[in-house]
Design an enzyme around this catalytic site. Structure first.
Site, short mmCIF file in Angstrom:
data_model
loop_
_atom_site.label_atom_id
_atom_site.label_comp_id
_atom_site.label_asym_id
_atom_site.label_seq_id
_atom_site.Cartn_x
_atom_site.Cartn_y
_atom_site.Cartn_z
N LEU A 127 0.87 -1.18 0.00
CA LEU A 127 0.00 0.00 0.00
C LEU A 127 0.90 1.22 0.00
O LEU A 127 1.97 1.22 0.62
CB LEU A 127 -0.89 0.04 1.25
CG LEU A 127 -1.99 -1.01 1.41
CD1 LEU A 127 -2.76 -0.75 2.70
CD2 LEU A 127 -2.92 -1.02 0.23
N ASP A 128 0.48 2.28 -0.67
CA ASP A 128 1.23 3.53 -0.60
C ASP A 128 1.37 3.94 0.86
O ASP A 128 0.47 3.69 1.68
CB ASP A 128 0.50 4.64 -1.35
CG ASP A 128 0.39 4.36 -2.84
OD1 ASP A 128 1.20 3.57 -3.34
OD2 ASP A 128 -0.52 4.91 -3.48
N ALA A 129 2.46 4.59 1.20
CA ALA A 129 2.69 5.00 2.59
C ALA A 129 1.52 5.78 3.18
O ALA A 129 1.12 5.51 4.32
CB ALA A 129 3.99 5.80 2.69
N THR A 131 -1.58 5.59 2.53
CA THR A 131 -2.81 4.79 2.54
C THR A 131 -2.81 3.83 3.72
O THR A 131 -1.81 3.17 3.99
CB THR A 131 -2.94 3.99 1.23
OG1 THR A 131 -2.87 4.88 0.11
CG2 THR A 131 -4.26 3.23 1.18
N HIS A 214 0.01 3.88 -7.42
CA HIS A 214 -0.87 5.05 -7.31
C HIS A 214 -2.11 4.94 -8.20
O HIS A 214 -2.72 5.96 -8.53
CB HIS A 214 -0.13 6.35 -7.64
CG HIS A 214 0.96 6.69 -6.68
ND1 HIS A 214 1.73 7.83 -6.79
CD2 HIS A 214 1.44 6.03 -5.58
CE1 HIS A 214 2.63 7.86 -5.82
NE2 HIS A 214 2.47 6.78 -5.08
#
Length: 291
Positions: A127-129, A131, A214
């Protein structure tokens, strides 16, 4: 295993005696302080005394886990081969620094007792940081391979909850390449909230059919409805200082790598989502004179 004939011995002394690459007590102590040394699957303090029979390991490829014991992670599910955890917003999933989800898990999940156990739990996807939400974690080599294959073959479904700028009604599908690779996302409106600065905000559910970097953030921005708090893809006035990104992985479904039993996990949206909607509704009614 640490040989009983050398016991009792402090961990830093034991590491210098039995592990290659750390020939001195000073270098062993520094490795312990960085969280690189595991004793029976957990981060060991350099001052710990060993009695014999303990399993001593050093995390490979430069990983450190110094923040693991001090960074509690919610474990939603755990069995001998896998786990599902709730990643906090702002924490990278993995990487070379000491503050990542994967390294934090060293202090949360003990090593599995299976013969093919991994030295430490490994995240299967990222997961993106900024998120938050559910992350699938493998505890054995077989699970890591099987779950990785399931992601590649799109046999694992993830659902996200987000708050986006503007009114995004109904449901739809976005097919827009990202960096030359096909990318597909589905969305469905959940709730529309009046807001002073942006007129409206919409809470949506999102399903990424592919897994590009993303992807959801780019696709929502391409629709003209960037995710609130997205500093990369939303205009500055559409971020809230200190509130972060309003995107969370709230549901995860897959088949267990052992036996194929369906596994379905779901968590509530973060509390800040409801707080934001209520605050924006009150402010709108107050300043616009809505009775």
């Amino acid at each position: 295993m640490f040989p009983a004939e050398l016991a009792p011995l402090r961990l830093d002394q034991a590491v210098a005696a039995v592990l290659t690459g750390l020939p001195t007590r000073a270098s062993a102590r520094k490795a312990c302080d960085r969280g690189e040394i595991l004793v029976d699957g957990r981060v060991g303090e350099s001052s710990r005394w060993l009695r014999g029979g303990e399993r001593i390991e050093r995390l490979a490829d430069g990983r450190v886990s110094g923040h693991g014991p001090r960074l509690p992670i919610e474990v939603v599910h755990c069995d001998p081969v896998l786990a599902v955890v709730n990643k906090p917003a702002g924490l990278p999933t993995s990487g070379p620094t000491g503050r990542t989800l994967e390294q934090a898990l060293v202090g949360v999940l003990p090593r599995s007792d299976r013969p093919d156990a991994l030295p430490w739990a490994r995240v299967v996807h990222r997961l993106d940081a900024p998120t938050s939400g559910l992350v699938l974690v493998a505890r054995t080599r077989l699970a890591h391979a099987e779950l990785g294959r399931a992601f590649q073959e799109r046999r694992i479904e993830k659902r996200y909850r987000a708050v986006v700028v503007g009114s995004l009604l109904g449901n739809g599908r976005v097919e827009e390449d990202i960096e030359g690779r096909s990318a597909v996302s589905r969305w469905e409106s959940v709730e529309v909230t009046p807001a002073l600065r942006t007129e409206t905000l919409t809470t949506v559910d999102l399903w990424p059919e592919t897994g590009r970097t993303h992807q959801l953030r780019i696709h929502l921005a391409s629709l003209g409805h960037p995710i609130l708090g997205d500093t990369a893809y939303a205009p500055d006035q559409q971020t809230l200082r200190g509130k972060g990104l309003f995107l969370c992985a709230v549901a995860l479904s897959f088949h267990h790598p052992e036996g194929g039993v369906p596994m379905i996990f779901e968590i509530p949206e973060p509390a800040k989502f409801a707080s934001l909607r209520e605050r924006e509704r009150r402010r709108y009614e107050h300043f616009r004179g809505v009775p």
